[in-house]
Design an enzyme around this catalytic site. Structure first.
Site, PDB file in Angstrom:
ATOM      1  N   GLU A 117       0.730  -1.037  -0.071  1.00  0.00           N
ATOM      2  CA  GLU A 117      -0.141  -0.063   0.015  1.00  0.00           C
ATOM      3  C   GLU A 117       0.932   1.326   0.054  1.00  0.00           C
ATOM      4  O   GLU A 117       1.900   1.399   0.788  1.00  0.00           O
ATOM      5  CB  GLU A 117      -0.851  -0.268   1.066  1.00  0.00           C
ATOM      6  N   MET A 125      -1.324  -4.579   7.984  1.00  0.00           N
ATOM      7  CA  MET A 125      -1.955  -4.297   6.661  1.00  0.00           C
ATOM      8  C   MET A 125      -2.938  -5.594   6.379  1.00  0.00           C
ATOM      9  O   MET A 125      -2.612  -6.637   6.695  1.00  0.00           O
ATOM     10  CB  MET A 125      -1.018  -4.667   5.617  1.00  0.00           C
ATOM     11  N   GLU A 126      -4.140  -4.985   5.976  1.00  0.00           N
ATOM     12  CA  GLU A 126      -5.031  -6.084   5.949  1.00  0.00           C
ATOM     13  C   GLU A 126      -5.123  -6.785   4.554  1.00  0.00           C
ATOM     14  O   GLU A 126      -6.272  -7.004   4.205  1.00  0.00           O
ATOM     15  CB  GLU A 126      -6.249  -4.849   5.572  1.00  0.00           C
ATOM     16  N   HIS A 144      -8.977  -3.959  13.840  1.00  0.00           N
ATOM     17  CA  HIS A 144      -8.881  -2.949  12.826  1.00  0.00           C
ATOM     18  C   HIS A 144      -8.780  -3.635  11.545  1.00  0.00           C
ATOM     19  O   HIS A 144      -9.485  -3.394  10.357  1.00  0.00           O
ATOM     20  CB  HIS A 144      -7.389  -1.906  13.042  1.00  0.00           C
ATOM     21  N   GLU A 145      -7.631  -4.367  11.455  1.00  0.00           N
ATOM     22  CA  GLU A 145      -7.359  -5.178  10.292  1.00  0.00           C
ATOM     23  C   GLU A 145      -8.595  -6.036   9.960  1.00  0.00           C
ATOM     24  O   GLU A 145      -8.864  -6.337   8.689  1.00  0.00           O
ATOM     25  CB  GLU A 145      -6.124  -5.991  10.199  1.00  0.00           C
ATOM     26  N   GLU A 184     -10.057   3.125   5.934  1.00  0.00           N
ATOM     27  CA  GLU A 184      -8.995   3.631   7.313  1.00  0.00           C
ATOM     28  C   GLU A 184     -10.069   4.250   8.422  1.00  0.00           C
ATOM     29  O   GLU A 184     -10.152   3.900   9.490  1.00  0.00           O
ATOM     30  CB  GLU A 184      -8.174   4.357   6.949  1.00  0.00           C
TER      31      GLU A 184
END
Length: 862
Positions: free
Chosen positions: A134, A274-275, A306-307, A329
């Protein structure tokens, strides 16, 4: 490369022209081991892309950043790589209706954390690989169309060294020495992933039966370097993972769509996490090598969730372009705290959010580079800088306000409809607003204009008029807009807020006795419901932290806090007051010495460990940047004495004791204080219950190195004791911290004049370079900094360039002369890259704020 910085206009033009049917990517990673690193170490990457073109005969391009291309074939025709590849783009001419592009390239392993990162573990010599893309670094690993709205299914295969395991987004199987992975659903290029190496791997399983009787089975995995396996508490990672999957299935009504769920904790990672769907990557510092407080476990849980929220907000439904980065986000940041509070043991997560996360947003929203949550992202360099406190924390705060505005049920029903309508597609702002209007009946266009499409933070302050009988005649809330150079942001927004009235109880605690919710709109709003209430000692606007604003206090409330802040019984209310006082300090409305005094008097009573850690960070920052230079020595003595007093008073073995120990180390400077740290390291001094593990040893060595007590030999001996990747990072930081002109010159050269250090060691060197006790040693580097940064920006990767420009700005040379030098650079370099100018402008604003705060603190001296 001239074409490396893709613009929004180019992306829109390409998206209108092309649609992608699928990728097949074959990577040969056997070159990762053996050999030498003379020149860039490369691997073979062969990519086949099948895509359609809306205008046959048109010209477009594919993206690839690679040292060389061996062969390019378009629709069966071999093209001359030298003619069609310019280092970052592959020219595609005379496209047909249906097309097949095959690119055979030599791509480079990364040492900057961008693309395919290669790490050699100094502990055992093992090599570990992982990807991080990203916003646009998958083109460093395979040829593609690098923009989020050209989604496609991906099929990866990896040839890895013998004995390795490889992971990707889909389930993988090893056949004849090749790892082949199941085809993904349509996803964007930047969330594809490869992890490979001799990782330690732990498995588990999640099962969910839905109301209709169907069952979802998700294989779970967690992995880390072999050297960290003995510290890896995978059971807790899996616990939070299962709790999160239950929560999101309960509330999103859309089953997890990506099959398996692996979580890789990887070395030298630039981000928190990171997702990547099915293969989430995290920085390995979330595996704790020593004793940490509950706040560290809470932070890890928040990042895991969050991910996970991204699997829906971002991976299933993805923004069309980086303008709407907030669509993933902001939601992930909000849902991380929301799910953590409701589904895990970390039920005080909103306190951390109010005190810690929002402080990031408040700072970012007062910089000259502030922007609306829905930003104007012209190109990839803009996008890289927009992973900031506004997109994450302000966006999450605004979503919390949105839940208060439309109601929880309407918000979640809107999310469910959003997923179902846009699954595997791309969206813009309007797509989300339309479903929220349906579910809430509210005018989302007006709300969006006020909250998402304007910049700046409002201030809310109570105004209290009392009757002769000591009751409230009228309580109103005054709203002010942000004043930020070079432009004001005059927007006054609608706020749904709670107002709390506080006074001392019979036991002496400061407690809330009345509360009212009100819709604030415009410069002045009367809270009619509180008329007639008994006079308060404290009025807390935005009680319960429903909105995003800076809280101000009337004179009576501020006087109460100065005397009784430690007596507030509610931890969230207390955290909100601390945050407000810190904002007053940053805004030069409260002297830094007053804030430090409040910390010294009341922080010892703080029950929430995350708030306490934040207070320590703020106090240290107040001393370093906001206190008048003439008072710094006295202030430092007071902080160190107070920290040691609280350390000795803390319960033996408690997380409060550990937190005060770390803070004492951060502010210790006298011979006696440094002697105590040395004694604790050597075992000649002891504090009951304080176990000095390896991580705490390095924390104690930091100040000993920066004050010249621990020399190179001491640090070498410590590295021998902790000869690991983590130990090496600590040692490099401590080496750069030593108080010597020669040391600073060496550190500067290693970071600015050379690209031999990996990203993690660049970060460690920068962290050690500038020390508050060494302002004189940093003086020669003001001119050197401004001479170097444009060259650094042009020559280095954007991640390393950002680290250098932000980390080496001479903020400790806090004088009008440094401010003038910054202004001169900005004036003379108007044609510099906009992203570079933004970073310098932000640093300039922080410096100007520090000088204003120092003037305020000096005035307080009388």
């Amino acid at each position: 490369m001239p074409g490396e910085n893709l613009s929004r206009d180019e992306a829109r033009e390409r998206a209108a022209l092309l649609s992608v049917d699928g990728y097949e990517v074959s990577l040969d990673l056997r070159s990762a081991v053996g050999g030498t690193d003379a020149g860039p170490r490369t691997f073979r990457s062969v990519t086949t892309i099948r895509f359609r073109c809306a205008e046959p005969g048109a010209t477009s391009f594919a993206d690839l950043i690679a040292p060389s291309v061996t062969a390019v074939s378009l629709n069966g025709k071999d093209l001359d790589p030298g003619a069609v590849f310019d280092g970052s783009r592959i020219l595609l001419e005379d496209l047909g209706d249906d097309n097949e592009l095959v690119v055979d390239a030599q791509c480079a392993y990364s040492r900057t954390g961008e693309g395919l990162h290669r790490f050699v573990d100094p502990e055992d010599g093992e090599v570990y690989l992982y990807t991080q893309y990203e916003p646009a670094d998958s083109r460093r690993v395979f040829a593609n169309f690098e923009q989020p709205d050209l989604k496609a299914p991906f099929r990866f295969e990896v040839r890895a060294p013998e004995g390795w395991v490889a992971w990707s987004n889909g389930v993988g199987e090893l056949h004849d020495g090749v790892w082949r992975f199941a085809e993904t659903r349509p996803i964007s290029t930047y969330i594809t992933a490869i992890v490979a190496g001799p990782y330690h791997y732990v498995t588990d399983h999640y099962s969910r039966t839905f109301d209709d009787g169907t069952t979802l089975e998700i294989p779970l995995g967690a992995l880390c370097r072999k050297g960290l396996a003995r510290h890896f508490d995978a059971d807790d990672v899996f616990l939070v993972t299962k709790q999160g999957l239950d929560f999101f299935h309960d509330h999103f009504d859309y089953p997890y769509p990506f099959g398996k769920y692996d979580q890789a904790f990887v070395p030298e990672y630039n981000l928190g996490a990171m997702e990547n769907p099915g293969c989430v990557t995290f920085r390995e510092e979330f595996i704790f090598r020593g004793k940490v407080t509950q706040a560290s476990y809470e932070r890890r849980a928040n990042v895991i969730l969050h991910e996970m929220a991204h699997m829906w907000f971002g991976d299933l439904v993805t923004m069309e372009w980086w303008d709407d980065l907030w669509l993933k986000e902001s939601f992930a940041d909000f849902m991380g705290s929301f799910s953590m509070v409701e589904a895990t043991r970390f039920t005080n997560g909103w306190i951390t959010f109010a005190n810690n996360r929002k402080s990031w947003a408040y700072r970012a929203d007062q910089l000259p580079s502030t922007h609306p949550i829905t930003a104007d992202i012209r190109d990839l360099e803009d996008a890289k800088l927009n992973f900031d406190g506004i997109t994450y924390a302000k966006g999450a705060s605004v979503l919390k306000q949105l839940v208060a505005y439309v109601g929880r049920d309407a918000f979640l029903e809107g999310a469910r409809r959003y997923f179902k309508r846009n699954a595997y597609g791309n969206t813009r702002l309007g797509d989300l607003l339309s479903v929220l209007e349906e579910t809430s009946g509210r005018d989302m266009a007006a709300w969006s204009r006020a909250w998402l499409q304007t910049a700046g933070v409002n201030s809310l302050m109570p105004q209290v008029l009392l009757s002769t009988e000591g009751r409230i005649d009228e309580l109103s809330i005054l709203q002010e807009a942000t004043v930020t150079a070079p432009a004001d942001h005059p927007e006054l927004r609608p706020h749904r807020v709670a107002v709390g009235l506080y006074r001392r109880s019979g036991e002496g605690a400061l407690e809330r006795y009345a509360r009212a919710e009100v819709d604030v709109d415009g410069p002045r709003t009367v809270v009619a419901e509180l008329a007639g209430a008994e006079a308060p000692e404290l009025v807390l606007v935005n009680d319960d932290d429903l909105t995003y604003c800076k809280i101000r206090f009337d004179e009576g409330s501020l006087a109460t806090l100065r005397e009784r802040l430690g007596e507030m019984s509610d931890p969230l209310a207390r955290a909100l007051c601390w945050s407000a006082l810190w904002n007053l300090t940053r805004d030069a409305l409260m002297p830094a010495r007053d804030f430090i005094d409040l910390v010294l008097r009341f922080a010892g009573r703080e029950s929430d460990i995350g708030v306490l850690q934040m207070l320590h960070a703020w106090a240290n920052s107040a001393l370093t940047h906001y206190a008048a230079p003439e008072w710094r020595y006295v202030g430092g003595q007071l902080l160190a004495e107070g920290a040691l007093r609280e350390l000795r008073a803390a319960e033996p073995g408690s997380q409060h004791q550990l937190t005060w120990a770390r803070f004492f180390a951060a502010v210790a400077s006298s011979e006696a204080e440094l002697g105590l740290l040395r004694g604790l390291l050597e075992g000649t001094d002891k504090i009951e219950g304080l176990g000095v593990d390896q991580e705490l040893r390095w924390a104690f060595l930091d100040p000993l190195a920066s004050h010249g007590v621990a020399d190179e030999g001491v640090l070498a001996a410590e590295l021998a004791r902790d000869d690991t990747a983590s130990g090496k990072r600590h040692q490099v930081r401590c080496l750069a911290a030593r108080p010597s002109a020669a040391v600073k010159a060496q550190a500067w050269a290693a970071v600015v004049e050379s690209d031999k250090l990996s990203n993690a060691l660049v970060e460690a060197t920068i962290a050690g370079f500038a020390q508050p006790s060494q302002r004189g040693l940093g003086a020669p580097y003001v001119a050197k900094y401004f001479d170097a940064i444009e060259r650094v920006w042009e020559e280095r990767s954007i991640q390393i360039a950002m680290d250098v420009v932000k980390g080496l700005f001479p903020s400790l040379q806090d004088s009008e002369a440094t401010l003038a030098a910054t202004d001169a650079w900005l004036s003379e370099h108007g044609a510099a890259a906009p992203a570079l100018r933004r970073l310098v402008l932000e640093a300039r604003d922080d410096l100007a704020r520090a000088l204003r705060a120092q003037a305020c603190d000096l005035a307080a001296a009388g």
